[in-house]
Write an enzyme that holds these catalytic residues in place. Structure first.
Site, PDB file in Angstrom:
ATOM      1  CG  HIS A  62     -10.332  24.270   7.081  1.00 32.31           C
ATOM      2  ND1 HIS A  62     -10.788  25.449   6.554  1.00 32.31           N
ATOM      3  CD2 HIS A  62     -10.849  24.165   8.326  1.00 32.31           C
ATOM      4  CE1 HIS A  62     -11.543  26.039   7.468  1.00 32.31           C
ATOM      5  NE2 HIS A  62     -11.602  25.284   8.540  1.00 32.31           N
TER       6      HIS A  62
ATOM      7  CG  ASP B 124     -11.617  19.543  14.920  1.00 37.21           C
ATOM      8  OD1 ASP B 124     -11.730  20.157  15.988  1.00 37.21           O
ATOM      9  OD2 ASP B 124     -12.387  19.705  13.957  1.00 37.21           O
TER      10      ASP B 124
HETATM   11  N1  CMC Z   1      -9.151  12.534   3.920  1.00 38.11           N
HETATM   12  C1  CMC Z   1      -9.055  12.105   2.635  1.00 38.11           C
HETATM   13  N2  CMC Z   1      -9.408  12.862   1.558  1.00 38.11           N
HETATM   14  C2  CMC Z   1      -9.886  14.083   1.809  1.00 38.11           C
HETATM   15  C3  CMC Z   1     -10.011  14.600   3.121  1.00 38.11           C
HETATM   16  C4  CMC Z   1      -9.616  13.775   4.182  1.00 38.11           C
HETATM   17  N3  CMC Z   1      -9.701  14.211   5.446  1.00 38.11           N
HETATM   18  N4  CMC Z   1     -10.506  15.847   3.050  1.00 38.11           N
HETATM   19  C5  CMC Z   1     -10.710  16.120   1.758  1.00 38.11           C
HETATM   20  N5  CMC Z   1     -10.324  15.056   0.995  1.00 38.11           N
HETATM   21  C6  CMC Z   1     -10.297  14.986  -0.483  1.00 38.11           C
HETATM   22  C7  CMC Z   1     -11.711  14.775  -1.043  1.00 38.11           C
HETATM   23  O1  CMC Z   1     -11.995  13.395  -1.178  1.00 38.11           O
HETATM   24  C8  CMC Z   1     -11.608  15.503  -2.358  1.00 38.11           C
HETATM   25  O2  CMC Z   1     -10.869  14.668  -3.244  1.00 38.11           O
HETATM   26  P1  CMC Z   1     -11.203  14.711  -4.844  1.00 38.11           P
HETATM   27  O3  CMC Z   1     -10.848  16.084  -5.288  1.00 38.11           O
HETATM   28  O4  CMC Z   1     -10.345  13.641  -5.400  1.00 38.11           O
HETATM   29  O5  CMC Z   1     -12.667  14.397  -4.965  1.00 38.11           O
HETATM   30  C9  CMC Z   1     -10.711  16.710  -2.045  1.00 38.11           C
HETATM   31  O6  CMC Z   1      -9.888  16.262  -0.954  1.00 38.11           O
HETATM   32  C10 CMC Z   1     -11.471  17.968  -1.633  1.00 38.11           C
HETATM   33  O7  CMC Z   1     -12.350  17.625  -0.570  1.00 38.11           O
HETATM   34  P2  CMC Z   1     -13.788  18.221  -0.359  1.00 38.11           P
HETATM   35  O8  CMC Z   1     -14.585  17.278   0.487  1.00 38.11           O
HETATM   36  O9  CMC Z   1     -14.379  18.636  -1.682  1.00 38.11           O
HETATM   37  O10 CMC Z   1     -13.451  19.550   0.437  1.00 38.11           O
HETATM   38  P3  CMC Z   1     -14.450  20.377   1.322  1.00 38.11           P
HETATM   39  O11 CMC Z   1     -13.914  21.746   1.373  1.00 38.11           O
HETATM   40  O12 CMC Z   1     -15.862  20.207   0.840  1.00 38.11           O
HETATM   41  O13 CMC Z   1     -14.378  19.667   2.769  1.00 38.11           O
HETATM   42  C11 CMC Z   1     -13.683  19.087   4.941  1.00 38.11           C
HETATM   43  C12 CMC Z   1     -13.601  20.134   3.828  1.00 38.11           C
HETATM   44  C13 CMC Z   1     -13.075  19.682   6.210  1.00 38.11           C
HETATM   45  C14 CMC Z   1     -15.157  18.777   5.237  1.00 38.11           C
HETATM   46  C15 CMC Z   1     -12.941  17.818   4.521  1.00 38.11           C
HETATM   47  O14 CMC Z   1     -11.567  18.126   4.296  1.00 38.11           O
HETATM   48  C16 CMC Z   1     -13.051  16.686   5.523  1.00 38.11           C
HETATM   49  O15 CMC Z   1     -14.021  15.933   5.470  1.00 38.11           O
HETATM   50  N6  CMC Z   1     -12.087  16.534   6.481  1.00 38.11           N
HETATM   51  C17 CMC Z   1     -12.187  15.544   7.520  1.00 38.11           C
HETATM   52  C18 CMC Z   1     -13.106  16.035   8.633  1.00 38.11           C
HETATM   53  C19 CMC Z   1     -12.463  17.114   9.472  1.00 38.11           C
HETATM   54  O16 CMC Z   1     -11.323  17.000   9.912  1.00 38.11           O
HETATM   55  N7  CMC Z   1     -13.235  18.174   9.745  1.00 38.11           N
HETATM   56  C20 CMC Z   1     -12.794  19.290  10.583  1.00 38.11           C
HETATM   57  C21 CMC Z   1     -12.632  20.552   9.800  1.00 38.11           C
HETATM   58  S1  CMC Z   1     -11.783  21.853  10.710  1.00 38.11           S
HETATM   59  C22 CMC Z   1     -12.751  22.234  12.075  1.00 38.11           C
HETATM   60  C23 CMC Z   1     -14.167  22.560  11.818  1.00 38.11           C
HETATM   61  O17 CMC Z   1     -14.581  23.019  10.751  1.00 38.11           O
HETATM   62  O18 CMC Z   1     -14.946  22.398  12.734  1.00 38.11           O
END
Ligand code: CMC
Length: 427
Positions: free
Chosen positions: A306, A363
């Site tokens: 998140h 989710d």
């Molecule tokens: N699986 C594997 N690696 C992950 C995941 C994941 N679900 N989420 C983040 N990471 C890693 C990412 O690769 C990065 O690694 P590194 O630092 O080595 O490059 C690190 O964790 C930080 O991730 P980020 O993408 O920079 O973080 P963000 O704040 O931009 O993204 C997120 C947040 C929710 C989009 C992301 O965690 C994600 O894609 N999660 C899966 C989709 C999901 O479950 N979304 C629902 C969110 S909650 C409800 C809502 O918002 O509607």
């Protein structure tokens, strides 16, 4: 406490005030930055930027706290009704019984949709994604209702709010019935708001509808847990679209599109599809964990991570318990629940996830409940939208009442400069 921050640029010192929130958050007020220094800030994804001051929802990502208007999400999920929470978010206080009764009756009054909307619905193919249908129908509502609201008029504002709250669950019900090939049915003013949602989705054309208290309670809880989440992608979309003075329904339709994506609300559908894929593949969670950690593989563990929570998502904790309860009460055994629990255990003890503070989010378990309630997978994000509706309304209303300026970020231009135009033959 410090009241301002100074920075030096080209040997000159500039001072910017610090802004404090009621929960002790601090931010730098840079409203005069460009005028004073000629500089802009660069913050893709707004990871460090506050877009507004807001009194609707507070969340502390480090401590895993979520409150609507000062009330903890645990208390609201345990002891409130979705319509009460909607009122709280939108108007700032929990309603008295007289206020709630009036609110419900005003919603009942508006719970009719122009028959011509059915023509639009009919023209969608059955294979259309329900989120696309919902966004289109919501946008189409502007054609049948006043498309703009005089925000200076309390009465007009109230009427627009009640209208969208009344018509939206009908559109949700119709969307599901389109997907399922069932005749469209209507809101029943004898039933509660949440019971109506269930009735409009599940009532069979050949039998009486009987409300199942387990289903209603689970739906009520899920809707409350999704009702607002401060400046997330879809809410920011609603606020930014509304900041151009686009109408409430048009702004919400844009929010629905933003919610659809798998990194946001669309994750609930993606989670179940992922759990199903793991099951089909023989249930080897380790293989999928390895894929999620492999930087050359685009696969992510859906329902994990998140932007703000760097600790447990408090909504996920409540939903996990609810998933167990609902499945038990309904006597359903769903093998993907065990796969989900196994994945969670592995992730919580895996340094990749621990170091990056990736925990299950709202989710991760919600789809398992939706599925137990008989909601098709592609409808999951529509249910999220229904829950988020009061939050979108509250945030839109706050933005307009605060007379916020049009949302219009700056950029750092990195394209070509001063190219000479050549005639087409010479390119
Ligand atoms: N699986 C594997 N690696 C992950 C995941 C994941 N679900 N989420 C983040 N990471 C890693 C990412 O690769 C990065 O690694 P590194 O630092 O080595 O490059 C690190 O964790 C930080 O991730 P980020 O993408 O920079 O973080 P963000 O704040 O931009 O993204 C997120 C947040 C929710 C989009 C992301 O965690 C994600 O894609 N999660 C899966 C989709 C999901 O479950 N979304 C629902 C969110 S909650 C409800 C809502 O918002 O509607």
């Amino acid at each position: 406490m410090e009241k301002s921050i100074k920075f030096i640029y080209k040997d000159e010192t500039f001072e910017f005030p610090l802004v404090g929130g009621t929960e002790n958050e601090l931010g730098i007020d840079i409203k005069t930055l460009r005028a004073l220094t000629g500089l802009v800030t660069l913050d893709p994804g707004f990871k460090n930027s506050g877009s507004c001051e807001s009194g609707v929802t507070f969340l502390d990502g480090e401590k895993g706290i979520l409150k609507y208007r000062g009330y903890s999400i645990d208390d609201l999920a345990k002891g409130a009704d979705f319509l009460e929470v909607a009122y709280l978010l939108i108007f700032g206080e929990l309603p008295t019984s007289a206020q709630l009764e009036k609110f419900q009756s005003d919603i009942n009054e508006e719970a009719i949709v122009d028959e011509d909307l059915k023509t639009i619905l009919k023209s969608f193919p059955k294979t259309a994604h329900p989120m696309g249908i919902l966004a289109s129908l919501t946008s189409a509502l502007t054609a049948f209702n006043p498309s703009s609201v005089d925000v200076g008029s309390e009465e007009e504002m109230y009427q627009a709010i009640v209208t969208i709250l009344a018509k939206f669950p009908i559109l949700v019900g119709w969307t599901q019935r389109k997907v399922k090939g069932l005749p469209l049915n209507y809101y029943d003013t004898k039933l509660s708001y949440v019971d109506n949602v269930a009735q409009m989705m599940f009532k069979k054309p050949n039998s009486e509808y009987t409300s199942n208290p387990i289903v209603i309670e689970a739906l009520n809880k899920l809707l409350i847990l999704h009702a607002d989440h401060e400046q997330n992608c879809s809410t920011s979309t609603v606020r930014i679209v509304g900041s151009s003075h686009a109408g409430l329904f048009a702004s919400i339709s844009a929010g629905i599109s933003a919610l659809w994506g798998p990194l946001h609300g669309g994750a609930n559908q993606a989670v179940i599809e992922m759990l199903e894929a793991i099951k089909e593949d023989g249930g080897d969670t380790k293989k999928f964990m390895a894929k999620a950690k492999d930087k050359s593989d685009p696969f992510r563990l859906m329902g994990f991570g998140h932007r703000v929570y760097k600790n447990f998502d408090p909504r996920a904790k409540i939903i996990k318990v609810a998933a167990d309860e609902v499945l038990n009460e309904l006597g359903i055994v769903d093998p993907v629940l065990d796969i989900a629990k196994g994945l969670e255990q592995e992730a919580l003890s895996d340094s990749y996830f621990v170091d990056r503070k990736l925990y299950p989010n709202v989710d991760f378990y919600s789809g398992i409940i939706y599925r137990a309630l008989g909601i098709p997978t592609e409808m999951f994000t529509v249910m999220f939208a229904l829950g988020r509706l009061p939050g979108w309304i509250a945030q839109w209303k706050e933005m307009r009442e605060n007379n916020e300026p049009i949302g219009r970020p700056r950029q750092i231009y990195t394209g070509e400069t001063n190219k000479v135009l050549k005639t087409i033959e010479k390119r």
